[in-house]
Design an enzyme around this catalytic site. Structure first.
Site, PDB file in Angstrom:
ATOM      1  N   ARG A 102     -12.723  -0.778  -0.761  1.00 20.84           N
ATOM      2  CA  ARG A 102     -11.560  -0.134  -1.388  1.00 20.84           C
ATOM      3  C   ARG A 102     -10.283  -0.943  -1.136  1.00 20.84           C
ATOM      4  NH1 ARG A 102     -10.383   3.577  -5.517  1.00 20.84           N
ATOM      5  NH2 ARG A 102      -8.549   2.319  -5.841  1.00 20.84           N
ATOM      6  N   CYS A 125      -7.929  -2.252  -4.102  1.00 18.06           N
ATOM      7  CA  CYS A 125      -6.492  -1.968  -4.201  1.00 18.06           C
ATOM      8  C   CYS A 125      -5.688  -3.267  -4.149  1.00 18.06           C
ATOM      9  CB  CYS A 125      -6.055  -0.961  -3.137  1.00 18.06           C
ATOM     10  SG  CYS A 125      -6.503   0.753  -3.560  1.00 18.06           S
ATOM     11  N   HIS A 151       0.728   4.909  -1.976  1.00 12.40           N
ATOM     12  CA  HIS A 151       0.132   6.027  -1.232  1.00 12.40           C
ATOM     13  C   HIS A 151       1.112   6.765  -0.327  1.00 12.40           C
ATOM     14  CE1 HIS A 151      -3.840   5.250  -2.762  1.00 12.40           C
ATOM     15  NE2 HIS A 151      -3.735   3.977  -2.428  1.00 12.40           N
ATOM     16  N   CYS A 172       0.851  -1.190   0.000  1.00  9.18           N
ATOM     17  CA  CYS A 172       0.000   0.000   0.000  1.00  9.18           C
ATOM     18  C   CYS A 172       0.891   1.246   0.000  1.00  9.18           C
ATOM     19  CB  CYS A 172      -0.892   0.041   1.236  1.00  9.18           C
ATOM     20  SG  CYS A 172      -1.715  -1.493   1.662  1.00  9.18           S
TER      21      CYS A 172
END
Lengths: 117, 276
Positions: free
Chosen positions: B233, B237, B195, B191
């Site tokens: 979500r 992802c 991000h 992740c």
């Protein structure tokens, strides 16, 4: 200084070979693979300034340009595509060969295309 | 000379180790805040809740005008009807929460020491149903999504206020954090790759949002009326990197939600919101 003519020559040859491919109506196989979201999807991260068809690229990786100049050693370029974590363990670039995202042949075709840029 | 240097070097190592040992959630959050302020100085602190919109003034303007008459008002109203419908015993959802459910959602998730696990807002909804002898809602169902989109709107403006206190809570937080930073999937992303490392960059035509602010505005409605919860979500992802998505309400996702929501502490809740 000595480098410039070679560089320009490389650019011209690259552009010419793309133009020829376009004229013949058959795309270089590597380009289709590089654009395909389910395959290389290189455009997700890299701009390809010398290929007019490379639209709305991402900005995560450096632009793929003058690649023959920057990668005189083809094997090094291939290694970067095969497993980018070798050069940079924290890279965002997927290990296309190591994780079998692309076949060995597909990687060769993409490398051919990238070297024409 | 050599020896002095070696001693200094070793002392440095020890200092590093002790700082490492003391670094906890508060330090993590500060470090990330500092990082984003350097990387994305154009985002005003309160604007992190807008995600990628905070990086694109045109898209933000469009969003603002959509939010005047959001396309999902009817859906949220369906959520209100579920919230207000009395149980068979005559009691209400509102009776399960302090203040009738107003300004509570920002306290979730919390670590439930008795149960030894993270409790999400959805868990609290199902606990309420169970306590009133009603059938629980399926996690990830539209029913649960609609209900929480209304119930959480009762906490609009409340500051996210997640606490990590005690060894159990800290362990859950650490597991969520590990999940966030671990690479997975055939495409080999964490992740954090998208991000944190590349927040603000474009992946094809999508601009990557920073993770601070990620957890303050759920559920969201995408493309008008398509309901997305935070864990929907997560699943998306995961799929994008060709990892197998986990189950809704799995321990891993709840720990991840706990870690992620802690990182939004202090930001105002806003539910539900529109995303394209």
């Amino acid at each position: 200084m000595r480098k410039m003519p070679g560089l320009l020559f490389g650019l011209l040859v690259g552009a010419a070979s793309l133009a020829v491919a376009a004229e013949e109506g058959k795309e270089p196989a590597g380009r289709a693979l590089a654009f395909d979201k389910a395959k290389g999807n290189c455009l997700a991260c890299h701009a390809i300034p010398n290929d007019p068809k490379a639209e709305s690229p991402g900005t995560i990786g450096p632009p793929l340009i003058m690649m023959k100049e920057r990668f005189p050693d083809r094997a090094k370029l291939r290694a970067q595509v095969w497993d980018a974590t070798m050069a940079n363990p924290r890279t965002a670039m997927p290990p296309f060969g190591r994780h079998q995202i692309l076949t060995e042949q597909e990687i060769d075709q993409i490398v051919d295309y990238v070297l024409s840029l | 000379m050599m020896k002095r240097r070696l001693t200094a070097f070793l002392a440095g190592l020890l200092l590093g180790a002790s700082v490492g040992a003391h670094a906890g959630p508060a330090e993590d959050r500060k470090a990330l805040n500092d990082y984003y302020q350097q990387r994305l100085p154009q985002i005003k602190p309160g604007d992190y809740i807008y995600g990628a919109l905070a990086l694109n003034p045109d898209a933000k303007d469009q969003y603002d005008s959509i939010m005047i008459f959001p396309p999902f008002v009817n859906d949220v109203d369906d959520g209100r009807k579920i919230w207000e419908k009395p149980f068979a015993n005559g009691k209400l959802f509102a009776g399960c929460f302090p203040g009738g459910g107003k300004n509570v959602a920002g306290d979730y998730p919390y670590f439930d020491n008795a149960a030894g696990r993270v409790a999400t807002f959805e868990n609290a909804i199902n606990a309420c149903l169970k306590a009133n002898n009603e059938a629980e809602f399926k996690y990830g169902s539209r029913e649960m999504g609609l209900l929480t989109s209304y119930a959480k709107s009762l906490s609009d403006g409340m500051k996210v206020n997640v606490k990590v206190e005690g060894p159990g809570a800290l362990a859950a937080y650490e597991k969520g954090k590990q999940y966030y930073y671990a690479r997975r999937g055939q495409l080999n992303f964490s992740c954090a790759t998208c991000h944190i490392d590349y927040a603000g960059a474009f992946i094809r035509s999508e601009q990557l949002s920073p993770m601070i602010g990620h957890a303050a505005h759920w559920p969201e409605f995408r493309a008008g009326t398509e309901l997305f919860t935070l864990q929907t979500r997560f699943r998306q992802c995961n799929s994008q990197v060709r990892a197998v998505p986990l189950e809704f309400n799995s321990e891993e996702y709840n720990n991840l939600e706990y870690f992620l929501t802690y990182m939004s502490n202090g930001l105002p809740m806003q539910t539900p919101v529109f995303r394209k």
